[in-house]
Motif scaffolding. Structure first.
Motif, short mmCIF file in Angstrom:
data_model
loop_
_atom_site.label_atom_id
_atom_site.label_comp_id
_atom_site.label_asym_id
_atom_site.label_seq_id
_atom_site.Cartn_x
_atom_site.Cartn_y
_atom_site.Cartn_z
N LEU A 1 0.82 -1.20 0.00
CA LEU A 1 0.00 0.00 0.00
C LEU A 1 0.86 1.25 0.00
CD1 LEU A 1 -2.82 -1.01 2.51
CD2 LEU A 1 -3.04 -0.69 0.04
N SER A 2 1.96 1.22 0.74
CA SER A 2 2.87 2.36 0.75
C SER A 2 3.48 2.60 -0.64
CB SER A 2 3.98 2.14 1.78
OG SER A 2 4.91 3.20 1.76
N LYS B 1 -9.68 2.33 5.83
CA LYS B 1 -9.29 3.12 6.99
C LYS B 1 -7.79 3.00 7.20
CE LYS B 1 -10.34 3.91 11.88
NZ LYS B 1 -11.13 3.46 13.05
N THR B 2 -7.12 4.08 7.02
CA THR B 2 -5.67 4.30 7.12
C THR B 2 -4.90 3.52 6.07
OG1 THR B 2 -5.00 2.58 8.71
CG2 THR B 2 -5.94 4.61 9.61
N LEU B 3 -3.89 4.17 5.51
CA LEU B 3 -2.98 3.52 4.59
C LEU B 3 -1.74 3.00 5.30
CD1 LEU B 3 -3.10 5.91 1.49
CD2 LEU B 3 -3.98 3.59 1.63
N ASP B 4 -1.31 3.73 6.32
CA ASP B 4 -0.10 3.32 7.04
C ASP B 4 -0.30 2.02 7.81
OD1 ASP B 4 1.25 5.51 6.12
OD2 ASP B 4 0.82 6.74 7.88
N ARG B 5 -1.50 1.84 8.34
CA ARG B 5 -1.82 0.62 9.08
C ARG B 5 -3.25 0.23 8.77
NH1 ARG B 5 -3.89 -1.60 13.68
NH2 ARG B 5 -2.64 -3.20 14.72
N PRO B 6 -3.48 -0.48 7.68
CA PRO B 6 -4.86 -0.76 7.27
C PRO B 6 -5.64 -1.53 8.32
CG PRO B 6 -3.29 -2.14 6.07
CD PRO B 6 -2.49 -1.12 6.81
N GLU B 7 -6.82 -1.01 8.66
CA GLU B 7 -7.63 -1.61 9.71
C GLU B 7 -8.98 -2.12 9.20
OE1 GLU B 7 -8.17 1.28 12.75
OE2 GLU B 7 -6.03 1.70 12.96
N LEU B 8 -9.60 -1.37 8.32
CA LEU B 8 -10.97 -1.69 7.91
C LEU B 8 -11.16 -1.36 6.44
CD1 LEU B 8 -13.94 -2.45 8.63
CD2 LEU B 8 -14.31 -0.02 9.15
N LEU B 9 -11.68 -2.33 5.69
CA LEU B 9 -12.04 -2.13 4.29
C LEU B 9 -13.56 -2.29 4.18
CD1 LEU B 9 -11.38 -1.79 1.26
CD2 LEU B 9 -11.09 -4.28 1.16
N GLU B 10 -14.22 -1.28 3.62
CA GLU B 10 -15.66 -1.31 3.44
C GLU B 10 -16.02 -1.07 1.98
OE1 GLU B 10 -17.84 0.17 7.41
OE2 GLU B 10 -16.52 1.71 6.52
N ASP C 1 9.17 -7.22 -3.74
CA ASP C 1 9.41 -6.19 -2.74
C ASP C 1 8.84 -4.86 -3.24
OD1 ASP C 1 11.22 -5.13 -4.58
OD2 ASP C 1 12.98 -6.00 -3.58
N ALA C 2 9.00 -3.80 -2.45
CA ALA C 2 8.38 -2.52 -2.80
C ALA C 2 8.89 -1.99 -4.14
CB ALA C 2 8.65 -1.50 -1.69
#
Length: 281
Positions: free
Chosen positions: A22-23, A137-146, A271-272
């Motif tokens: 994501l980053s 919800k958040t890109l740095d630490r993905p928590e929730l996808l809706e 990798d990235a």
């Protein structure tokens, strides 16, 4: 009502890899440089098949048209959505999109690496159309996808042409269950689809696959029930067709799992830098 469960085994997506991916995607998108309606890569090459047709790049309200390029459009006049004028492209330049008949449009509702990303996607093809809203919800630490949306088809009768749905994936709970096998009272993945006659619901949770290394064993519970005043009649039809419905759904789940297992290992091996290079091709 018809309810059944089915289990598929999936190749895992490590959480650190997803965060890094994501980053990489975010950085690649944020480094694009608008040039009129074109988007240019850092090396100056235009992004094919995508145009910025409204607003500022990655700002709320920005809209992008996406479509396959047709060589016959090169050098033809195309309308400029911003001012309504027509501009003639250089015949030697890359062929522009067939605008305004774009097959897909993506609109940015929010773009913030700390709060999250919200996008709207509209796809039209022949007599079929899909409108989808996605929020991460958040890109740095993905928590929730809706996800939520609707689909329409002009050639399907009896109200079946209108379908609405929504889904939610709680990523913290998913990875916790995938590592420990323990789930919270509400499963990590839920989805629901409604149309005039039926409601379908899906609940899914992973656990470590026994004897299969780090792979996920995902149990999917499917429930289908009738809606509206025709619910008693639909219940009878569902009872008669339960076996056929189960075979169709489990077959679709197995097909999707096979495609996942063919694709995911190649992705998580990158990798990235490799991901960013792949995005630029």
């Amino acid at each position: 009502m018809v309810s059944f469960s089915h289990t598929v085994v999936l190749e895992p997506v490590p959480r650190p890899w997803l965060v890094g991916a994501l980053s990489a995607v975010r950085a690649e998108l944020e480094e694009l440089r608008p040039d009129g309606q074109r988007l240019l890569l850092p090396d100056g090459r235009p992004v094919p098949d995508v145009r910025l047709v409204r607003g500022r790049h990655l700002n709320p309200g920005a809209a992008y048209a996406v479509q396959a390029v047709h060589a016959g459009y090169a050098g033809h006049a195309v309308p400029d959505e911003e001012d309504g004028k027509e501009a003639v492209r250089d015949p030697g330049a890359p062929a522009p999109l067939a605008h305004p008949d774009a097959s897909a449009r993506i609109t940015v509702k929010e773009w913030n690496r700390h709060r999250g990303v919200r996008l709207a996607l509209a796809v039209t093809e022949d007599e079929f159309a899909v409108d989808l809203n996605a929020a991460l919800k958040t890109l740095d630490r993905p928590e929730l996808l809706e996800l939520s949306g609707r689909a329409r088809s002009e050639d399907v009768p009896l109200g079946l042409s209108r379908l609405r749905g929504r889904a939610a994936l709680r990523l913290d709970d998913w990875w916790s269950a995938a590592h420990t096998g323990h789930t919270s009272p509400s499963v990590p993945l839920t989805a629901r689809a409604d149309h005039f006659l039926l409601r379908g619901e899906i609940r899914a949770a992973p656990r470590p696959a026994a004897g299969n290394g780090p792979r996920w064993e995902v149990r999917v519970i499917v429930t289908v029930r009738g809606r509206s005043l025709l619910r008693p009649l639909v219940a009878v039809v569902l009872r008669v067709t339960a076996g056929r419905l189960r075979r169709a759904v489990t077959g679709a789940l197995d097909t999707a799992a096979g495609e996942w297992n063919r694709t995911v290992p190649r992705l998580v091996a990158m990798d990235a830098d490799q991901l960013r290079n792949a995005l630029r091709r």
